[in-house]
Design a protein around this motif. Structure first.
Motif, PDB file in Angstrom:
ATOM      1  N   ASP A 105      37.146  23.281  95.476  1.00 38.22           N
ATOM      2  CA  ASP A 105      36.529  23.063  96.788  1.00 38.22           C
ATOM      3  C   ASP A 105      35.038  23.382  96.745  1.00 38.22           C
ATOM      4  O   ASP A 105      34.226  22.651  97.321  1.00 38.22           O
ATOM      5  CB  ASP A 105      37.216  23.916  97.860  1.00 38.22           C
ATOM      6  CG  ASP A 105      38.640  23.454  98.142  1.00 38.22           C
ATOM      7  OD1 ASP A 105      38.948  22.259  97.922  1.00 38.22           O
ATOM      8  OD2 ASP A 105      39.444  24.288  98.594  1.00 38.22           O
ATOM      9  N   ARG A 159      49.055  15.465  95.141  1.00 42.35           N
ATOM     10  CA  ARG A 159      48.296  16.401  95.981  1.00 42.35           C
ATOM     11  C   ARG A 159      48.529  17.865  95.611  1.00 42.35           C
ATOM     12  O   ARG A 159      47.562  18.616  95.473  1.00 42.35           O
ATOM     13  CB  ARG A 159      48.584  16.152  97.460  1.00 42.35           C
ATOM     14  CG  ARG A 159      47.847  14.944  97.991  1.00 42.35           C
ATOM     15  CD  ARG A 159      48.158  14.672  99.463  1.00 42.35           C
ATOM     16  NE  ARG A 159      47.414  13.539  99.953  1.00 42.35           N
ATOM     17  CZ  ARG A 159      47.792  12.279  99.810  1.00 42.35           C
ATOM     18  NH1 ARG A 159      48.916  12.000  99.170  1.00 42.35           N
ATOM     19  NH2 ARG A 159      47.059  11.294 100.281  1.00 42.35           N
ATOM     20  N   PRO A 160      49.791  18.313  95.431  1.00 45.28           N
ATOM     21  CA  PRO A 160      49.975  19.711  95.021  1.00 45.28           C
ATOM     22  C   PRO A 160      49.353  20.006  93.649  1.00 45.28           C
ATOM     23  O   PRO A 160      48.887  21.117  93.407  1.00 45.28           O
ATOM     24  CB  PRO A 160      51.496  19.890  94.976  1.00 45.28           C
ATOM     25  CG  PRO A 160      52.049  18.782  95.803  1.00 45.28           C
ATOM     26  CD  PRO A 160      51.060  17.661  95.707  1.00 45.28           C
ATOM     27  N   ARG A 216      34.984  14.779  94.494  1.00 44.76           N
ATOM     28  CA  ARG A 216      36.338  14.815  95.054  1.00 44.76           C
ATOM     29  C   ARG A 216      37.124  13.625  94.521  1.00 44.76           C
ATOM     30  O   ARG A 216      38.269  13.761  94.096  1.00 44.76           O
ATOM     31  CB  ARG A 216      36.315  14.807  96.589  1.00 44.76           C
ATOM     32  CG  ARG A 216      37.729  14.899  97.203  1.00 44.76           C
ATOM     33  CD  ARG A 216      37.707  14.729  98.709  1.00 44.76           C
ATOM     34  NE  ARG A 216      37.258  13.405  99.104  1.00 44.76           N
ATOM     35  CZ  ARG A 216      38.003  12.301  99.062  1.00 44.76           C
ATOM     36  NH1 ARG A 216      39.242  12.342  98.628  1.00 44.76           N
ATOM     37  NH2 ARG A 216      37.504  11.146  99.455  1.00 44.76           N
ATOM     38  N   ASN A 225      45.496  21.340  93.116  1.00 42.97           N
ATOM     39  CA  ASN A 225      45.161  22.767  93.101  1.00 42.97           C
ATOM     40  C   ASN A 225      45.331  23.394  91.713  1.00 42.97           C
ATOM     41  O   ASN A 225      44.790  24.467  91.457  1.00 42.97           O
ATOM     42  CB  ASN A 225      46.018  23.531  94.106  1.00 42.97           C
ATOM     43  CG  ASN A 225      45.703  23.122  95.521  1.00 42.97           C
ATOM     44  OD1 ASN A 225      44.557  22.863  95.859  1.00 42.97           O
ATOM     45  ND2 ASN A 225      46.718  23.045  96.348  1.00 42.97           N
ATOM     46  N   PRO A 241      40.506  30.965  93.052  1.00 47.56           N
ATOM     47  CA  PRO A 241      41.025  30.159  94.167  1.00 47.56           C
ATOM     48  C   PRO A 241      39.858  29.449  94.869  1.00 47.56           C
ATOM     49  O   PRO A 241      38.788  30.044  95.054  1.00 47.56           O
ATOM     50  CB  PRO A 241      41.673  31.192  95.093  1.00 47.56           C
ATOM     51  CG  PRO A 241      41.929  32.384  94.226  1.00 47.56           C
ATOM     52  CD  PRO A 241      40.856  32.381  93.180  1.00 47.56           C
ATOM     53  N   GLY A 242      40.058  28.181  95.191  1.00 45.77           N
ATOM     54  CA  GLY A 242      39.027  27.409  95.884  1.00 45.77           C
ATOM     55  C   GLY A 242      37.886  26.936  95.004  1.00 45.77           C
ATOM     56  O   GLY A 242      36.883  26.432  95.503  1.00 45.77           O
ATOM     57  N   LYS A 298      43.185  24.204  85.491  1.00 47.67           N
ATOM     58  CA  LYS A 298      43.556  25.614  85.379  1.00 47.67           C
ATOM     59  C   LYS A 298      44.542  25.881  84.239  1.00 47.67           C
ATOM     60  O   LYS A 298      44.676  27.012  83.801  1.00 47.67           O
ATOM     61  CB  LYS A 298      44.106  26.123  86.696  1.00 47.67           C
ATOM     62  CG  LYS A 298      43.024  26.177  87.784  1.00 47.67           C
ATOM     63  CD  LYS A 298      43.576  26.639  89.094  1.00 47.67           C
ATOM     64  CE  LYS A 298      42.541  26.830  90.152  1.00 47.67           C
ATOM     65  NZ  LYS A 298      41.604  25.797  90.373  1.00 47.67           N
TER      66      LYS A 298
END
Length: 153
Positions: free
Chosen positions: A38, A66-67, A49, A70, A34-35, A74
């Motif tokens: 970022d 946008r969703p 970015r 994340n 997670p992250g 992955k």
């Protein structure tokens, strides 16, 4: 101390992006954490970015990117840096910038702010400008999304 890699994301991803230069990464960085994106952006700046946002806009299953940001890298995407051959696992290849096209032995774009497409035995190959807002604006991204959707109908 940051380190560099030859690829980010899933090794057997169905979508592969090809870029000339990798970002710096912290030694313990894992894409699945997670992250993770970022921390990649924090270490490398706004430039990365922008690259990741453009990738999300291209890959999101619908208009809401946008969703998907994340989920990027992955499950279904990989980025290869300085690659000399296409991923054998991907069915879609996004060649980003002239340096990447030349390294892969492909014809670089002759017109800025456009993309080209060809179907090879490796799958769909899209030659794009480098993933930057000036070179790869929303209108180009939308045209690419429309072409990709028409090829899967």
């Amino acid at each position: 101390m940051p380190h560099n890699v030859n690829a980010l994301g899933q090794p057997k991803a169905k979508r592969c992006f090809y870029l000339p230069n990798p970002p710096a990464l912290p030694p313990d960085w894992q894409c699945e954490q997670p992250g993770s994106l970022d921390s990649l952006i924090a270490l490398n700046g706004n430039h990365w970015r922008k690259i990741l946002v453009i990738m999300a806009k291209i890959c999101a299953p619908g208009p809401q990117w946008r969703p998907y940001l994340n989920l990027l890298l992955k499950h279904n995407e990989q980025i290869r840096f300085g690659a000399a051959q296409l991923s054998p696992y991907a069915s879609e290849h996004f060649i980003c910038g002239q340096q990447s096209a030349i390294a892969l032995g492909l014809q670089p774009l002759t017109q800025p702010q456009q993309f080209s497409h060809q179907t090879l035995t490796a799958g769909q190959v899209y030659c794009l400008p480098y993933l930057d807002y000036r070179q790869c604006p929303n209108a180009l991204i939308e045209g690419l999304r429309e072409l990709r959707e028409s090829l899967t109908r």
